[in-house]
Scaffold this motif. Structure first.
Motif: not given
Length: 327
Positions: A29-48
């Motif tokens: 929901m808040f992909p630009h938050l510090p640390f949360a953005s890292g989790i979101w980016t990693a998850e999306r990167g693996f899905e992609d």
């Protein structure tokens, strides 16, 4: 004393679990938050990565992309005798793109006379232009086998941009020849899902309501005309699609269809188009109708529509894991 220690450890564990849960749930929901953005980016990167390397939706041999590329907008030099008697080439050489819309009327008649099953325009024909009357008549003649684009200007309050009234009478969005062309990007600018229907409330950021008149996408309109209306997801939610191969639907220069020599050499005098679903849209770099997707940073917009149609026909949709599985 031991009871207090155990109580303190349980309290700390509960606090840690709560903080972890908040961070994990807030990541999408808040992909630009510090640390949360890292989790979101990693998850999306693996899905992609899985999308790029994994199984693809079947490439449909009946799908053809006629692209308005640079060679079509500039046109090769034609001899005067080649242009004489060729109404389409006369109109295309008379002035720069966009040409008189009579060109599109001639194209529709030519493709359908060759047995094309459906023609889809990833183009919004607005505002009025020369040749509207001829194009209107062609849209009427072939109304059960043609789809035009509309759009939502999200930078200006989701203002609807419609085909001109001279082509399709109001209300255009309720006409089964008109569907929206927009794809809704995620926070990182990548399109991973197709939303086949939407509504004014949803465009305004509000939950959809069953009483609303839903708008349909170009893909949804095409699916209906192809006899796959039951395969259209109508819940106004984004549906993660399994993409086709990157090179599944390469563009063919549109101008070749109007050149008698290439019409015969490349399309067997029109026999090639028998039974085909033809997508017409921009394919030039200058038009920049490209969309970032998990399989390519430069997926042509018209191809993304074809991929959305193919995913619905073959029920090639992906699902996110549950919140509990994510945790």
């Amino acid at each position: 004393m031991h009871w207090l220690a155990r109580h303190r450890i349980a309290t700390i564990a509960a606090i840690c679990a709560l903080c972890t849960g908040v961070i994990l749930f807030s990541a999408p929901m808040f992909p630009h938050l510090p640390f949360a953005s890292g989790i979101w980016t990693a998850e999306r990167g693996f899905e992609d990565f899985l999308q790029r390397e994994g199984r693809k939706t079947k490439t449909w041999s009946d799908f053809v992309f006629l692209g308005i590329d640079q060679s079509t907008m500039q046109l090769p030099p034609f001899l005067p005798e080649e242009i004489a008697g060729n109404r389409a080439l006369q109109l295309m050489t008379a002035r720069p793109f966009p040409w008189s819309r009579e060109v599109w009327a001639i194209l529709l008649d030519k493709l359908f006379a060759s047995g094309a099953r459906l023609v889809i325009f990833d183009i919004v024909f607005s505002p009025p232009n020369e040749g509207d009357a001829a194009f209107h008549d062609a849209l009427q003649r072939h109304r059960d086998r043609v789809v035009l684009g509309a759009n939502f200007d999200m930078a200006n309050g989701a203002q609807t941009i419609l085909p001109d009234d001279a082509l399709i009478p109001p209300p255009q969005m309720q006409d089964d020849r008109v569907g929206y062309v927009i794809f809704f990007r995620e926070a990182d600018g990548v399109v991973r899902a197709a939303r086949y229907t939407t509504s004014d409330r949803q465009l305004a950021g509000l939950p959809p309501h069953p009483s609303e008149q839903a708008y349909e996408s170009v893909a949804a309109r095409a699916l209906e005309k192809l006899g796959h209306g039951a395969d259209v997801p109508r819940d106004q939610r984004p549906h993660l699609i399994r993409f086709t191969a990157v090179n599944a639907y390469p563009p063919r220069p549109l101008w070749e269809v109007f050149d008698p020599k290439l019409w015969q050499a490349n399309y067997a005098g029109g026999a090639f188009f028998n039974g085909k679903i033809v997508m017409i849209g921009a394919s030039s770099q200058i038009a920049h109708d490209f969309v970032a997707t998990p399989v390519s940073p430069d997926t042509p917009g018209p191809v993304l529509h074809l991929q959305s149609i193919a995913a619905a026909i073959d029920h090639e949709f992906l699902r996110n894991t549950s919140d509990m599985a994510d945790l």
